[in-house]
Design a protein around this motif. Structure first.
Motif, PDB file in Angstrom:
ATOM      1  N   ILE A  47       0.810  -1.226   0.000  1.00  0.00           N
ATOM      2  CA  ILE A  47       0.000   0.000   0.000  1.00  0.00           C
ATOM      3  C   ILE A  47       0.839   1.269   0.000  1.00  0.00           C
ATOM      4  N   ALA A  48       2.145   1.128   0.200  1.00  0.00           N
ATOM      5  CA  ALA A  48       2.993   2.325   0.310  1.00  0.00           C
ATOM      6  C   ALA A  48       2.950   3.167  -0.959  1.00  0.00           C
ATOM      7  N   GLY A  49       2.979   2.536  -2.125  1.00  0.00           N
ATOM      8  CA  GLY A  49       2.969   3.284  -3.376  1.00  0.00           C
ATOM      9  C   GLY A  49       1.686   4.067  -3.594  1.00  0.00           C
ATOM     10  N   PHE A  50       0.625   3.658  -2.926  1.00  0.00           N
ATOM     11  CA  PHE A  50      -0.649   4.357  -3.051  1.00  0.00           C
ATOM     12  C   PHE A  50      -0.826   5.409  -1.957  1.00  0.00           C
ATOM     13  N   VAL A  51      -0.363   5.083  -0.737  1.00  0.00           N
ATOM     14  CA  VAL A  51      -0.586   5.947   0.417  1.00  0.00           C
ATOM     15  C   VAL A  51       0.395   7.116   0.453  1.00  0.00           C
ATOM     16  N   MET A  52       1.666   6.851   0.195  1.00  0.00           N
ATOM     17  CA  MET A  52       2.679   7.894   0.333  1.00  0.00           C
ATOM     18  C   MET A  52       2.462   9.077  -0.619  1.00  0.00           C
ATOM     19  N   PRO A  53       2.175   8.860  -1.919  1.00  0.00           N
ATOM     20  CA  PRO A  53       1.888  10.022  -2.772  1.00  0.00           C
ATOM     21  C   PRO A  53       0.693  10.836  -2.290  1.00  0.00           C
ATOM     22  N   ALA A  54      -0.330  10.125  -1.758  1.00  0.00           N
ATOM     23  CA  ALA A  54      -1.507  10.845  -1.268  1.00  0.00           C
ATOM     24  C   ALA A  54      -1.152  11.736  -0.086  1.00  0.00           C
ATOM     25  N   SER A  63      -3.117  29.946  -6.784  1.00  0.00           N
ATOM     26  CA  SER A  63      -3.601  28.921  -5.867  1.00  0.00           C
ATOM     27  C   SER A  63      -4.370  27.847  -6.618  1.00  0.00           C
ATOM     28  N   ARG A  64      -5.253  28.274  -7.513  1.00  0.00           N
ATOM     29  CA  ARG A  64      -6.046  27.292  -8.257  1.00  0.00           C
ATOM     30  C   ARG A  64      -5.187  26.503  -9.236  1.00  0.00           C
ATOM     31  N   ILE A  69      -0.821  19.968  -8.381  1.00  0.00           N
ATOM     32  CA  ILE A  69      -0.507  19.029  -7.295  1.00  0.00           C
ATOM     33  C   ILE A  69      -1.444  17.829  -7.327  1.00  0.00           C
ATOM     34  N   ILE A  70      -2.736  18.082  -7.526  1.00  0.00           N
ATOM     35  CA  ILE A  70      -3.692  16.973  -7.576  1.00  0.00           C
ATOM     36  C   ILE A  70      -3.414  16.071  -8.779  1.00  0.00           C
ATOM     37  N   PHE A  71      -3.103  16.675  -9.913  1.00  0.00           N
ATOM     38  CA  PHE A  71      -2.807  15.885 -11.110  1.00  0.00           C
ATOM     39  C   PHE A  71      -1.598  14.987 -10.896  1.00  0.00           C
ATOM     40  N   VAL A  72      -0.510  15.552 -10.357  1.00  0.00           N
ATOM     41  CA  VAL A  72       0.701  14.760 -10.125  1.00  0.00           C
ATOM     42  C   VAL A  72       0.446  13.682  -9.072  1.00  0.00           C
ATOM     43  N   THR A  73      -0.267  14.036  -8.001  1.00  0.00           N
ATOM     44  CA  THR A  73      -0.538  13.061  -6.942  1.00  0.00           C
ATOM     45  C   THR A  73      -1.359  11.889  -7.450  1.00  0.00           C
ATOM     46  N   VAL A  74      -2.427  12.178  -8.166  1.00  0.00           N
ATOM     47  CA  VAL A  74      -3.254  11.083  -8.702  1.00  0.00           C
ATOM     48  C   VAL A  74      -2.462  10.246  -9.680  1.00  0.00           C
ATOM     49  N   GLY A  75      -1.614  10.884 -10.503  1.00  0.00           N
ATOM     50  CA  GLY A  75      -0.791  10.130 -11.434  1.00  0.00           C
ATOM     51  C   GLY A  75       0.156   9.173 -10.727  1.00  0.00           C
ATOM     52  N   LEU A  76       0.816   9.646  -9.661  1.00  0.00           N
ATOM     53  CA  LEU A  76       1.723   8.778  -8.906  1.00  0.00           C
ATOM     54  C   LEU A  76       0.971   7.640  -8.218  1.00  0.00           C
ATOM     55  N   MET A  77      -0.228   7.937  -7.717  1.00  0.00           N
ATOM     56  CA  MET A  77      -1.026   6.892  -7.072  1.00  0.00           C
ATOM     57  C   MET A  77      -1.453   5.823  -8.077  1.00  0.00           C
TER      58      MET A  77
END
Length: 364
Positions: free
Chosen positions: A92-99, A141-142, A148-156
């Protein structure tokens, strides 16, 4: 401790490693929560004593994401000693850590933007720079949140083997995929680029007074795809961002909030303008909304039935200018009705003598 050991000895050997992993994980989570609570208790006291609201905002925003980051760190340290826990964590680390990292990045960014927004006080008289700063902060900000959301979801998603394989397959046909993605993402990319243009070129800022689509209002909010204009009667006009970049509009506060305005009086063409000028100068000099910059009286038009007299005046912003014009128009008309009622423009019919016919026609 002896009881714990005795309890573990009662567990079947096949389940002992799992039990140790569960126990180690529970202990690690408990320790992480205690440490987090103590640490942020200290940080709250330090922030309250600093006298700056920035520290309070930063601490408040980081409480929740940092709690889960502490838990993840504790599990990582515990997994080094417990093989069964390490195997479970690796799944689960690859999914949890990016989040968690993405959540922390969002929290830090929003905390600093909020603190900088509070410092940009728009309640002062000359708030042009503060409004420009708030506009940039809102747009960045937007855009930062979306990135950030795009990169995070991509890594997850990349941590899921099936999704990773799909990505490799798509890369093999990158030409066709690039065309498809480019066509599908064109509106979103256009809006993103328009948002960046708005932040760099600054055609409008938060709280600017504008006339767009024939409506007078103030810029209430600037999104990456649209702008919200609060109209004078409390309606909201939603305008696409690209409209402010591609079409002309009026911005009354682009450089500063000070504006000139006029009041038109229509009087008889034979009126002496001197008394009107003296009365206007007397009234405008004592009016609290007049900013002492511009005052003038000029005859701007003349017709057989009326003379147009323009009273030029100035105020600190559009709202004060509107109120000043209304007040001066009313007070000047009251003065004209009292002091010079015959000089107010009106249609007049003057009687003439009866027509007298002389000569042969009259005798007949």
């Amino acid at each position: 401790m002896d009881r714990v050991i005795d309890w573990f000895e009662m567990i079947p050997p096949a389940w002992r490693e799992t039990a140790w992993a569960v126990l180690a994980g529970a202990v690690a989570i408990t320790v992480a929560l205690v440490v987090h609570r103590l640490l942020f208790g200290i940080l709250r006291k330090v922030a309250r004593g600093s006298g700056s609201s920035t520290d309070d905002v930063l601490v408040r925003r980081l409480v929740r994401p940092s709690r889960y980051a502490f838990i993840a760190l504790a599990l990582v340290l515990a997994a080094r000693e417990i093989p069964a826990l390490e195997m479970a964590w690796e799944k689960i680390a690859g999914f949890v850590m990016p989040a968690i990292v993405g959540w922390l990045a969002l929290a830090v960014m929003h905390a600093f933007i909020h603190a900088m927004t509070v410092r940009a006080d728009i309640t002062v008289a000359d708030n042009r720079q503060a409004r420009r700063k708030r506009t940039r902060l809102a747009i960045f900000s937007r855009i930062g949140t979306a990135i950030i959301i795009f990169v995070t979801v991509g890594l997850m998603l990349l941590s899921i083997p099936g999704v990773r394989d799909i990505g490799v397959t798509l890369m093999a046909s990158a030409g066709l995929a690039g065309l498809a993605v480019g066509a599908a993402a064109q509106p979103a990319l256009k809006s993103l680029i328009a948002g960046l243009q708005m932040a760099i070129t600054e055609p409008i800022s938060i709280d600017d007074v504008v006339i767009v689509a024939g409506e007078w209002g103030r810029i209430e909010d600037i999104k990456t795809t649209y702008v919200v204009v609060r109209i004078w009667d409390e309606r909201r006009l939603v305008v696409p961002t690209t409209k402010f970049l591609e079409e002309p509009f009026e911005n009354w506060t682009k450089k500063n909030a000070q504006l000139l305005g006029s009041v038109m009086l229509y009087v008889d063409p034979a009126t002496d303008v001197g008394p009107i000028r003296a009365e206007f100068e007397r009234q405008i000099a004592v009016h609290p909304l007049f900013d002492k910059r511009v005052q003038n009286v000029q005859v701007t038009d003349l017709t057989p039935s009326a003379m147009e007299v323009r009273l030029l005046l100035s105020a600190g912003n559009s709202q004060e200018l509107w109120d000043l014009r209304v007040a001066i128009r009313e007070s000047m008309m009251d003065w004209l009705r009292r002091e010079m009622p015959e000089q107010i423009a009106s249609q007049r019919i003057q009687p003439t003598r009866p027509l007298r016919i002389e000569g042969a026609l009259a005798e007949g």
